[in-house]
Design a protein around this motif. Structure first.
Motif, PDB file in Angstrom:
ATOM      1  N   ASN A   1       0.954  -1.082  -0.009  1.00 39.59           N
ATOM      2  CA  ASN A   1      -0.083   0.063  -0.021  1.00 39.59           C
ATOM      3  C   ASN A   1       1.015   1.183  -0.136  1.00 39.59           C
ATOM      4  O   ASN A   1       1.754   1.570   1.108  1.00 39.59           O
ATOM      5  CB  ASN A   1      -0.928   0.125   1.242  1.00 39.59           C
ATOM      6  CG  ASN A   1      -1.842   1.275   1.193  1.00 39.59           C
ATOM      7  OD1 ASN A   1      -1.981   2.002   0.468  1.00 39.59           O
ATOM      8  ND2 ASN A   1      -2.937   1.105   2.059  1.00 39.59           N
TER       9      ASN A   1
ATOM     10  N   GLU B   1       0.393   3.878   2.973  1.00 41.13           N
ATOM     11  CA  GLU B   1       0.456   3.193   4.202  1.00 41.13           C
ATOM     12  C   GLU B   1       1.206   4.203   5.269  1.00 41.13           C
ATOM     13  O   GLU B   1       0.875   4.495   6.332  1.00 41.13           O
ATOM     14  CB  GLU B   1       0.860   1.569   4.205  1.00 41.13           C
ATOM     15  CG  GLU B   1       0.739   0.939   5.471  1.00 41.13           C
ATOM     16  CD  GLU B   1       1.871   1.191   6.392  1.00 41.13           C
ATOM     17  OE1 GLU B   1       1.522   1.113   7.730  1.00 41.13           O
ATOM     18  OE2 GLU B   1       2.859   1.719   6.159  1.00 41.13           O
TER      19      GLU B   1
ATOM     20  N   TYR C   1      -5.197  -5.774   7.518  1.00 47.77           N
ATOM     21  CA  TYR C   1      -4.518  -5.341   6.307  1.00 47.77           C
ATOM     22  C   TYR C   1      -5.465  -4.976   5.339  1.00 47.77           C
ATOM     23  O   TYR C   1      -6.790  -5.102   5.546  1.00 47.77           O
ATOM     24  CB  TYR C   1      -3.702  -6.748   5.876  1.00 47.77           C
ATOM     25  CG  TYR C   1      -2.683  -7.067   6.534  1.00 47.77           C
ATOM     26  CD1 TYR C   1      -1.449  -6.308   6.584  1.00 47.77           C
ATOM     27  CD2 TYR C   1      -2.608  -8.269   7.403  1.00 47.77           C
ATOM     28  CE1 TYR C   1      -0.384  -6.640   7.325  1.00 47.77           C
ATOM     29  CE2 TYR C   1      -1.657  -8.842   8.308  1.00 47.77           C
ATOM     30  CZ  TYR C   1      -0.308  -7.852   8.255  1.00 47.77           C
ATOM     31  OH  TYR C   1       0.800  -8.407   8.904  1.00 47.77           O
ATOM     32  N   TRP C   2      -5.094  -4.024   4.425  1.00 49.65           N
ATOM     33  CA  TRP C   2      -5.618  -3.400   3.465  1.00 49.65           C
ATOM     34  C   TRP C   2      -6.774  -4.376   2.628  1.00 49.65           C
ATOM     35  O   TRP C   2      -8.015  -4.086   2.346  1.00 49.65           O
ATOM     36  CB  TRP C   2      -4.951  -2.597   2.384  1.00 49.65           C
ATOM     37  CG  TRP C   2      -4.033  -3.504   1.650  1.00 49.65           C
ATOM     38  CD1 TRP C   2      -2.750  -3.662   1.919  1.00 49.65           C
ATOM     39  CD2 TRP C   2      -4.654  -4.012   0.286  1.00 49.65           C
ATOM     40  NE1 TRP C   2      -2.483  -4.555   0.866  1.00 49.65           N
ATOM     41  CE2 TRP C   2      -3.177  -4.600  -0.064  1.00 49.65           C
ATOM     42  CE3 TRP C   2      -5.574  -4.040  -0.438  1.00 49.65           C
ATOM     43  CZ2 TRP C   2      -3.194  -5.353  -1.559  1.00 49.65           C
ATOM     44  CZ3 TRP C   2      -5.686  -4.830  -1.729  1.00 49.65           C
ATOM     45  CH2 TRP C   2      -4.568  -5.290  -2.193  1.00 49.65           C
ATOM     46  N   TYR C   3      -6.306  -5.562   2.478  1.00 52.78           N
ATOM     47  CA  TYR C   3      -6.974  -6.478   1.662  1.00 52.78           C
ATOM     48  C   TYR C   3      -7.999  -7.238   2.441  1.00 52.78           C
ATOM     49  O   TYR C   3      -9.223  -7.534   1.910  1.00 52.78           O
ATOM     50  CB  TYR C   3      -6.156  -7.753   0.939  1.00 52.78           C
ATOM     51  CG  TYR C   3      -5.108  -8.327   1.894  1.00 52.78           C
ATOM     52  CD1 TYR C   3      -5.769  -9.778   2.427  1.00 52.78           C
ATOM     53  CD2 TYR C   3      -4.019  -8.062   2.339  1.00 52.78           C
ATOM     54  CE1 TYR C   3      -4.962 -10.566   3.355  1.00 52.78           C
ATOM     55  CE2 TYR C   3      -3.415  -8.841   3.260  1.00 52.78           C
ATOM     56  CZ  TYR C   3      -3.701  -9.969   3.771  1.00 52.78           C
ATOM     57  OH  TYR C   3      -2.938 -10.869   4.483  1.00 52.78           O
TER      58      TYR C   3
ATOM     59  N   ILE D   1      -9.653  -5.689   4.850  1.00 55.27           N
ATOM     60  CA  ILE D   1     -10.670  -4.535   4.783  1.00 55.27           C
ATOM     61  C   ILE D   1     -11.505  -4.463   3.485  1.00 55.27           C
ATOM     62  O   ILE D   1     -13.013  -4.364   3.321  1.00 55.27           O
ATOM     63  CB  ILE D   1      -9.905  -3.119   4.849  1.00 55.27           C
ATOM     64  CG1 ILE D   1      -9.481  -2.987   6.406  1.00 55.27           C
ATOM     65  CG2 ILE D   1     -11.109  -1.819   4.816  1.00 55.27           C
ATOM     66  CD1 ILE D   1      -8.542  -1.864   6.666  1.00 55.27           C
TER      67      ILE D   1
ATOM     68  N   ALA E   1     -14.722   2.911   5.694  1.00 60.91           N
ATOM     69  CA  ALA E   1     -14.104   2.286   4.466  1.00 60.91           C
ATOM     70  C   ALA E   1     -15.587   2.027   3.619  1.00 60.91           C
ATOM     71  O   ALA E   1     -15.858   2.277   2.579  1.00 60.91           O
ATOM     72  CB  ALA E   1     -13.162   1.137   4.487  1.00 60.91           C
TER      73      ALA E   1
END
Length: 343
Positions: A75, A78, A182-184, A186, A263
């Protein structure tokens, strides 16, 4: 303490890093420094071409799922996001973040996403992408929409937003950066929320079109036969609450951090404003990369026709129950007419 580092080589060679008691990171490990945060710092400080993808301590076991992070793109925002998030949690209380932070996010995203469609009406070139070209926006319609929006936002939605803090405290939802998924993860949670909301919306929306109830509640939303971005949340207060429950069911199901609230509300607002925009702009809309995404043409037909196309985000429920047949017939006839004109 051990960590794995994946070299940036075609062979994807994995090398082992041993952190001994004289290593610069050992002091943090000995103080039970959060593992995830330590991995993030090691990733930023590792030699070029390396990314820490897995770590564990002698007290804890390991988590093989984190190995996947080495095969996903980093990211790029980040480091900046981390610093801003930590500054926010240090400066403001959880109540302020959950309540006023959520309200600010909602208003900024909503009207920010409406802005391109609003400006498009003044750009002649954009008329090519207008779905219902014979029904332009007017100031009177936009002002009427804006007034009800302000009432709904501050007298209906704000009281609901005020319950966010109580919800996070009741279920122990964390606010700190170290607990953030982690972003994935989310992204997958947001997708799950979208699937749940779309299911709720389809069936409740279809009930609202029943002749016994339509004129009392949902008719307000259909005051605009040719929708524009702001009409996304133009609705009777009862509809705002009932259909809005689908948004919170996903949160109740998947929320593991307060960041998911922001988000999910961001994605949901961008999506609903897109389908109400009245414009179908091909190629540059990232939502069209999502499988089964319905889009503006699909929902615009619902406002024009009043029946069918009841889904909010995806089209598969309409496909399963055959409530998209009128839309499919309309598109087929329109394509035939366009073909004749071109001959």
């Amino acid at each position: 303490f051990y960590g794995f580092c994946r070299q940036n080589q075609p062979s994807r060679y994995l090398s082992i890093i041993l952190i001994e008691n004289n290593h610069p990171y050992w002091e943090k490990v000995s103080r039970n420094y959060p593992i995830k945060k330590l991995i993030s710092e090691m990733s930023c400080n590792a030699p070029q071409g390396q990314a820490v993808v897995k770590a564990w301590s002698s007290q804890g076991g390991n988590n093989n799922s984190e190995l996947l992070t080495g095969y996903l793109p980093n990211n790029p925002v980040e480091p900046y996001f981390r610093s801003y998030w930590m500054a926010m949690t240090d400066r403001y209380t959880k109540f302020q973040i959950a309540t006023w932070g959520s309200l600010i996010i909602h208003e900024l995203v909503y009207f920010g996403a409406c802005a391109p469609g609003f400006l498009a009406q003044f750009i002649p070139f954009m008329s090519h992408f207008k779905i219902q070209k014979d029904k332009p926006e007017t100031f009177e319609k936009q002002w009427k929409c804006f007034k009800l929006l302000m009432f709904n936002h501050f007298f209906i939605q704000l009281p609901l937003i005020c319950g966010t803090y109580a919800f996070t405290q009741m279920f122990g939802i964390p606010y700190d950066y170290d607990s953030m998924p982690y972003w994935y993860i989310i992204a997958l949670q947001v997708l799950g929320c979208a699937v749940i909301e779309d299911t709720w919306h389809y069936f409740l929306h279809r009930i609202m079109h029943d002749k016994r109830y339509y004129k009392y509640v949902h008719k307000v939303h259909h005051n605009f036969q040719a929708p524009f971005g702001m009409t996304a949340e133009y609705a009777h207060p009862i509809e705002t609450v009932v259909l809005g429950m689908g948004f919170f069911i996903g949160i109740l199901t998947f929320c593991t951090h307060v960041v998911l609230l922001w988000a999910w509300v961001t994605v949901r607002l961008l999506e609903t404003i897109d389908v109400h925009s009245g414009y179908n702009v091909p190629y540059i809309n990232p939502f069209h990369l999502v499988p089964f995404y319905a889009g503006a043409k699909f929902h615009d037909f619902h406002h024009m026709n009043f029946t069918g196309n009841y889904s909010s985000t995806f089209y598969y429920w309409d496909k399963i129950f055959g409530t998209d047949q009128q839309f499919n017939k309309y598109i087929a006839e329109k394509e035939k007419a366009d073909l004749k004109k071109s001959e």
